[in-house]
Design a protein around this motif. Structure first.
Motif, short mmCIF file in Angstrom:
data_model
loop_
_atom_site.label_atom_id
_atom_site.label_comp_id
_atom_site.label_asym_id
_atom_site.label_seq_id
_atom_site.Cartn_x
_atom_site.Cartn_y
_atom_site.Cartn_z
N ASN A 74 -38.78 -79.84 -4.02
CA ASN A 74 -39.09 -78.74 -4.60
C ASN A 74 -40.50 -78.98 -4.61
OD1 ASN A 74 -37.31 -76.59 -6.50
ND2 ASN A 74 -35.75 -78.27 -5.51
N LEU A 75 -41.49 -79.66 -4.91
CA LEU A 75 -42.71 -80.06 -4.78
C LEU A 75 -42.97 -79.30 -3.16
CD1 LEU A 75 -46.25 -80.22 -5.62
CD2 LEU A 75 -45.03 -82.89 -5.49
N GLY A 76 -42.62 -79.85 -1.98
CA GLY A 76 -42.27 -79.65 -1.09
C GLY A 76 -42.27 -78.07 -0.53
N TYR A 77 -41.41 -77.63 -1.02
CA TYR A 77 -41.32 -76.06 -0.86
C TYR A 77 -42.31 -75.46 -1.28
CZ TYR A 77 -39.29 -71.74 -2.26
OH TYR A 77 -38.93 -70.06 -2.11
N LEU A 78 -42.90 -76.26 -2.70
CA LEU A 78 -43.96 -75.56 -3.68
C LEU A 78 -45.51 -75.42 -2.47
CD1 LEU A 78 -45.55 -73.59 -5.65
CD2 LEU A 78 -45.84 -76.65 -6.73
N ILE A 133 -40.78 -77.32 5.30
CA ILE A 133 -40.78 -75.78 6.01
C ILE A 133 -39.95 -74.11 5.49
CG2 ILE A 133 -39.24 -75.09 7.67
CD1 ILE A 133 -39.49 -77.94 8.82
N ALA A 134 -38.80 -74.88 4.13
CA ALA A 134 -38.05 -73.86 3.56
C ALA A 134 -39.55 -72.73 2.94
CB ALA A 134 -37.58 -74.45 2.78
N GLY A 135 -40.36 -73.44 2.53
CA GLY A 135 -41.37 -73.03 1.29
C GLY A 135 -42.29 -72.20 2.38
N THR A 136 -42.52 -72.90 3.45
CA THR A 136 -43.72 -72.10 4.69
C THR A 136 -42.88 -70.46 5.03
OG1 THR A 136 -44.81 -74.36 4.97
CG2 THR A 136 -44.91 -72.20 6.84
N THR A 137 -41.32 -70.97 5.41
CA THR A 137 -40.58 -69.33 5.79
C THR A 137 -40.37 -68.84 5.33
OG1 THR A 137 -38.83 -70.69 5.22
CG2 THR A 137 -40.09 -71.08 8.17
N PHE A 144 -32.74 -71.94 -1.42
CA PHE A 144 -33.03 -72.95 -0.99
C PHE A 144 -32.49 -74.29 -2.82
CE2 PHE A 144 -36.07 -76.86 -2.02
CZ PHE A 144 -36.84 -77.13 -1.07
N LEU A 145 -33.56 -74.21 -3.91
CA LEU A 145 -32.47 -74.78 -4.51
C LEU A 145 -31.13 -74.74 -5.05
CD1 LEU A 145 -33.42 -76.90 -7.25
CD2 LEU A 145 -33.21 -74.65 -8.83
N ALA A 146 -30.52 -74.52 -4.86
CA ALA A 146 -29.11 -74.43 -4.34
C ALA A 146 -28.76 -75.28 -3.19
CB ALA A 146 -28.25 -73.31 -4.61
N PHE A 147 -29.16 -75.06 -2.69
CA PHE A 147 -28.76 -75.99 -0.93
C PHE A 147 -28.88 -77.85 -0.97
CE2 PHE A 147 -27.26 -71.75 0.74
CZ PHE A 147 -26.45 -72.48 0.95
N ASN A 148 -30.64 -77.87 -1.77
CA ASN A 148 -30.87 -78.50 -1.62
C ASN A 148 -30.63 -79.65 -2.72
OD1 ASN A 148 -33.47 -80.01 -3.19
ND2 ASN A 148 -33.81 -80.37 -0.83
#
Length: 207
Positions: A74-78, A133-137, A144-148
């Motif tokens: 989630n930090l990566g997503y942010l 990648i998920a955050g950038t796209t 994202f949270l659910a699948f992660n």
């Protein structure tokens, strides 16, 4: 109780794990999951071996690793969401996410992001970069949270269970799984290529 010897390539983590225990598991898994090169999967397996020998509690190892994995991604997503393409183009190469690879991944994440986020947990390189990648796209955070979380639960559950049960034989099992992982990566590449070809054919027909 003295620390059990760790087998094979896990041995170099013995001082770190023996001294810091659960803290080491949480910290290493966390930093790996937002792109920092760290042996997150290796220390998870080593902690599972310790748990199987009675040195650590397997439930605690699993819960801490799960929380660290979800938090790190989630930090990566942010980072990806806030930093965007400029961040990826400047720093992505440090996690093997070159601009060319990012462009290829962007469209695929948009269409199949949820499944990729779950599967990426088991693939070296993707595990470290999938949050960015998920955050950038622009993937929706709740999705994202659910699948992660699903991927983290499967990943942590697999390795802690195998390591705690297999003990000294875990390195042989790990090597075998890693060998077949290549075929999984190749399979994913074939699927991606198939989607790209189908997209190009449809575009050509539409013209």
């Amino acid at each position: 109780m003295s620390s059990p010897p760790l087998p094979g390539p896990l041995a170099h983590l013995e001082p770190l794990l023996g001294h810091y225990g659960y803290w080491a598991v949480g910290a290493v898994v966390f930093v790996e999951d937002f792109g920092v090169p760290a042996p997150g999967e290796t220390i998870l397996i080593a902690a599972g071996v310790y748990a199987g020998a009675g040195r650590l509690n397997v439930v605690a190892v699993g819960l801490i690793a799960f929380a660290a994995a979800v938090a790190g991604d989630n930090l990566g997503y942010l980072i990806g969401r806030v930093g965007g393409r400029a961040f990826v183009h400047r720093w992505g190469r440090y996690v093997f996410l070159t601009p060319k690879r990012f462009e290829a991944a962007e469209g695929f994440f948009t269409r199949h992001g949820g499944k990729i986020v779950t599967v990426a947990r088991f693939v070296e390189g993707l595990r470290q970069a999938n949050g960015i990648i998920a955050g950038t796209t622009g993937m929706h955070w709740r999705r994202f949270l659910a699948f992660n979380a699903l991927g983290a639960a499967l990943w942590v559950g697999l390795w802690t269970t195998l390591a705690s049960l297999a003990g000294d034989h875990i390195t042989a099992i790990y090597d075998e799984i890693r060998r077949y992982q290549l075929y999984v990566v190749l399979g994913v590449a074939v699927v991606i290529a198939g989607f790209v070809v189908r997209h190009l054919v449809r575009r050509h027909r539409a013209r």
